[in-house]
Design an enzyme around this catalytic site. Structure first.
Site, PDB file in Angstrom:
ATOM      1  N   ALA A  48       2.857   7.744  15.259  1.00 48.75           N
ATOM      2  CA  ALA A  48       1.466   7.539  15.693  1.00 48.75           C
ATOM      3  C   ALA A  48       0.864   6.340  14.964  1.00 48.75           C
ATOM      4  O   ALA A  48       0.248   5.465  15.578  1.00 48.75           O
ATOM      5  CB  ALA A  48       0.651   8.798  15.421  1.00 48.75           C
ATOM      6  N   LYS A  89       0.839  -1.199   0.000  1.00 46.53           N
ATOM      7  CA  LYS A  89       0.000   0.000   0.000  1.00 46.53           C
ATOM      8  C   LYS A  89       0.874   1.249   0.000  1.00 46.53           C
ATOM      9  O   LYS A  89       1.486   1.591   1.008  1.00 46.53           O
ATOM     10  CB  LYS A  89      -0.895   0.054   1.240  1.00 46.53           C
ATOM     11  CG  LYS A  89      -1.847   1.232   1.162  1.00 46.53           C
ATOM     12  CD  LYS A  89      -2.419   1.621   2.508  1.00 46.53           C
ATOM     13  CE  LYS A  89      -1.946   2.955   2.991  1.00 46.53           C
ATOM     14  NZ  LYS A  89      -2.018   4.076   2.094  1.00 46.53           N
ATOM     15  N   GLU A 100       9.704  15.892  15.955  1.00 47.28           N
ATOM     16  CA  GLU A 100       9.946  15.861  14.504  1.00 47.28           C
ATOM     17  C   GLU A 100       9.008  16.864  13.840  1.00 47.28           C
ATOM     18  O   GLU A 100       7.791  16.808  14.028  1.00 47.28           O
ATOM     19  CB  GLU A 100       9.675  14.456  13.956  1.00 47.28           C
ATOM     20  CG  GLU A 100       9.934  14.368  12.459  1.00 47.28           C
ATOM     21  CD  GLU A 100       9.668  12.977  11.893  1.00 47.28           C
ATOM     22  OE1 GLU A 100       8.556  12.453  12.099  1.00 47.28           O
ATOM     23  OE2 GLU A 100      10.572  12.428  11.234  1.00 47.28           O
ATOM     24  N   GLU A 139       9.824   1.571  10.389  1.00 46.82           N
ATOM     25  CA  GLU A 139      10.763   2.664  10.102  1.00 46.82           C
ATOM     26  C   GLU A 139      10.011   3.947  10.389  1.00 46.82           C
ATOM     27  O   GLU A 139       9.132   4.344   9.620  1.00 46.82           O
ATOM     28  CB  GLU A 139      11.186   2.632   8.627  1.00 46.82           C
ATOM     29  CG  GLU A 139      11.984   1.424   8.226  1.00 46.82           C
ATOM     30  CD  GLU A 139      13.385   1.422   8.812  1.00 46.82           C
ATOM     31  OE1 GLU A 139      13.877   2.484   9.216  1.00 46.82           O
ATOM     32  OE2 GLU A 139      13.976   0.334   8.880  1.00 46.82           O
ATOM     33  N   CYS A 174      13.035  11.655   6.913  1.00 50.49           N
ATOM     34  CA  CYS A 174      13.006  11.078   8.265  1.00 50.49           C
ATOM     35  C   CYS A 174      14.363  11.241   8.937  1.00 50.49           C
ATOM     36  O   CYS A 174      14.449  11.405  10.143  1.00 50.49           O
ATOM     37  CB  CYS A 174      12.614   9.615   8.196  1.00 50.49           C
ATOM     38  SG  CYS A 174      13.555   8.706   6.984  1.00 50.49           S
ATOM     39  N   GLY A 189       2.595   4.043  13.244  1.00 48.70           N
ATOM     40  CA  GLY A 189       3.438   2.864  13.498  1.00 48.70           C
ATOM     41  C   GLY A 189       2.985   2.104  14.743  1.00 48.70           C
ATOM     42  O   GLY A 189       2.971   0.870  14.763  1.00 48.70           O
ATOM     43  N   GLY A 225       6.615   5.196   8.240  1.00 46.77           N
ATOM     44  CA  GLY A 225       5.723   6.342   8.392  1.00 46.77           C
ATOM     45  C   GLY A 225       5.859   6.951   9.769  1.00 46.77           C
ATOM     46  O   GLY A 225       6.911   6.853  10.405  1.00 46.77           O
ATOM     47  N   SER A 226       4.779   7.562  10.220  1.00 45.20           N
ATOM     48  CA  SER A 226       4.826   8.309  11.478  1.00 45.20           C
ATOM     49  C   SER A 226       4.781   7.367  12.688  1.00 45.20           C
ATOM     50  O   SER A 226       4.311   6.232  12.589  1.00 45.20           O
ATOM     51  CB  SER A 226       3.622   9.257  11.544  1.00 45.20           C
ATOM     52  OG  SER A 226       2.429   8.498  11.555  1.00 45.20           O
TER      53      SER A 226
END
Ligand code: NAD
Length: 482
Positions: free
Chosen positions: A233, A177, A385, A252, A286, A235, A230-231
């Site tokens: 939250a 996705k 971040e 990651e 990132c 993750g 991704g983020s």
């Protein structure tokens, strides 16, 4: 261009079962360039079923033949170079030169894992050295199974290559996705799967957002392993979903990486490295080195050198040669960064450069390249971040203080050390707590070297043999010799 992007399942484009639609934007022109299905859990069911059915065939093919497919993927990407670079630049907003670097990175990754797939086959069944007389032990590495891969929007084609290539090399079948924000460059992977004759069901590409595809894919019991970029939250949600059924997960996630400028650094080249670590991809990296720790003796000249370089950056149309910085990839990301700039004003941070120092282009989701100095380490801008072109600087009185403050973060993705002495830079680098440490360089990424973070920056490693290991289950066959 206004077409509706659907689902690629079992080597066919099929209509999504979902009714919701999303807009795909060009963040510079602020126009809608495609329509995307938001996806539906029924799409996930169909894709997982196809991947499950394809798994025995793909595993049985062996590493040498799987590697040949991966090499063909690399060639097919190369053959589409011009189109893909423009497509990525248009959809993501990154400058053409940066989109070209991304494509090179993706191609190198497919080629590297083509070689790793062959090496995997060659080492299957190798004898294990051990101390038990009369007993033979052999090692096999089997694919983890059906894998669900979810990626963000900042490096389309790259973050997906880092997952798809090792997963296919390992013999896994894939439900992928991409981000709903930048699906256009990724769609080419379905085109390439058909062109190279990849067996049906080996690579399924599901378009949609977190609700339509991401969450049902993470929760699907037919997925053996999840790999998410991704983020933090999201993750955490993926990891919670993976707990159901005790399924594997690698993550990651975000970063708040430091760059240390030691007292023996040469100011002009230090300024070049600092710039390269934060304003590339409009700061949406990132591994951006977004916390500058500079020795107090160099702080003033370094801020001056950075201000000059920031003023010299050309902001504008990413498709025009000579543009250094394009817009943020989405209105949403621009707004997210702007919220931090408001916090900075409320906290009374001192800007060496920000939006007051330049006119932004008339169109596009731009945020001015920004540098704050003397940022307290308690500031939210220092600790969180931001994912935009915002650099926070803090001066230190010693190497020890620089190391201590560099490590004072729950993140641990990357770090950079700038020094006039490579040996000293290596020593300081060894004291830092992060997965990728650069010294007298910045953001160097190669398929052979690992990628991933300490602390809340993630779990597991991508790239290199470690990336392949993430998609393998180790098995020992042990019994009497002869
Ligand atoms: P995001 O977490 O919002 O989205 C990432 C992906 O997750 C998207 O495909 C999204 O559709 C999907 N998603 C959303 N909700 C979901 C859910 N409930 N379940 C499953 N999937 C869901 O992140 P983003 O805004 O696209 O990307 C920015 C973040 O990615 C930053 O934090 C950045 O640091 C991180 N990132 C990390 C790396 C790395 O290698 N460590 C690389 C690139 C980006």
């Amino acid at each position: 261009m206004q077409h509706l992007i659907q689902q690629f399942i079992d080597n066919q484009w099929i209509e999504s079962r979902g009714q919701r639609r999303l807009s795909v934007m060009d963040p510079y022109r602020q126009t809608r360039i495609a329509e995307l299905t938001a996806g539906d859990s029924a799409d996930v069911d169909a894709a997982v079923q196809a991947a499950r059915a394809a798994l025995p065939v793909w595993q049985a093919l062996g590493g040498v033949r799987r590697g040949a497919y991966l090499a063909a993927f690399a060639d097919a990407l190369e053959a589409r170079r011009e189109r893909l670079v423009r497509c990525s630049s248009t959809n993501n907003g990154k400058a053409l030169a940066e989109a070209a670097i991304d494509l090179d990175d993706a191609i190198a990754c497919y080629r590297y894992y083509a070689g790793q797939a062959k090496a995997l086959e060659q080492r299957q069944g190798r004898r294990l050295e051990h101390g038990m007389a009369g007993i033979e032990a052999r090692v096999f590495e089997d694919p983890a199974g059906v894998v669900g891969l979810i990626t963000p929007w900042n490096f389309p084609l790259v973050t997906s290559a880092w997952k798809i290539a090792p997963a296919l090399a390992a013999g896994c079948t894939v439900v992928f996705k991409p981000s709903e924000v930048t699906p256009l460059p990724e769609v080419v992977l379905a085109e390439i799967a058909l062109e190279v004759g990849l067996p049906a069901g080996v690579l399924n590409l599901l378009n949609g957002d977190g609700d339509g595809i991401g969450a049902p894919l993470s929760a699907h019991p037919g997925v053996d392993k999840l790999s998410f970029t991704g983020s933090n939250a999201v993750g955490e949600k993926v990891m919670q979903a993976a707990a159901n059924g005790v399924r594997g997960v690698s993550l990651e996630l975000g970063g708040k990486s430091p760059i240390l400028v030691l007292d023996d650094a040469e100011v002009e080249s230090a300024a070049d490295w600092v710039m390269a670590g934060i304003y590339f991809n409009s700061g949406q990296i990132c591994s951006a080195t977004s916390r500058l720790l500079v020795h107090e003796s160099l702080a003033e000249p370094l801020y001056q050198a950075l201000a000059e370089r920031i003023d010299a950056l050309t902001l504008g149309d990413p498709l025009v040669e000579g543009t250094d910085m394009g817009p943020m990839t989405s209105a949403r990301q621009r707004e997210a960064v702007e919220r931090y700039l408001e916090i900075a004003r409320a906290e009374g941070l001192v800007a060496v450069r920000d939006g007051r120092h330049r006119d932004l282009p008339d169109q596009g989701e731009f945020v001015a390249p920004t540098l704050y100095r003397d940022v307290p380490t308690s500031s939210r801008l220092w600790r969180e971040e931001i994912f935009g072109p915002v650099l926070c600087a803090h001066s230190v009185t010693s190497e020890a203080e620089a190391i201590e403050l560099a490590n004072d973060s729950p993140f641990g993705l990357a770090a950079t050390v700038i020094s006039g002495d490579n040996e000293r830079a290596r020593r300081v680098g060894r004291a830092l707590r992060a997965g990728s440490i650069w010294f007298n360089s910045e953001q160097l990424v190669m398929p052979e070297a690992s990628w991933g973070g300490f602390g809340i920056s993630g779990i597991g490693r991508e790239l290199g043999p470690w990336g392949l290991a993430g998609y393998l289950e180790v098995k020992h066959l042990i019994g009497p010799e002869g």
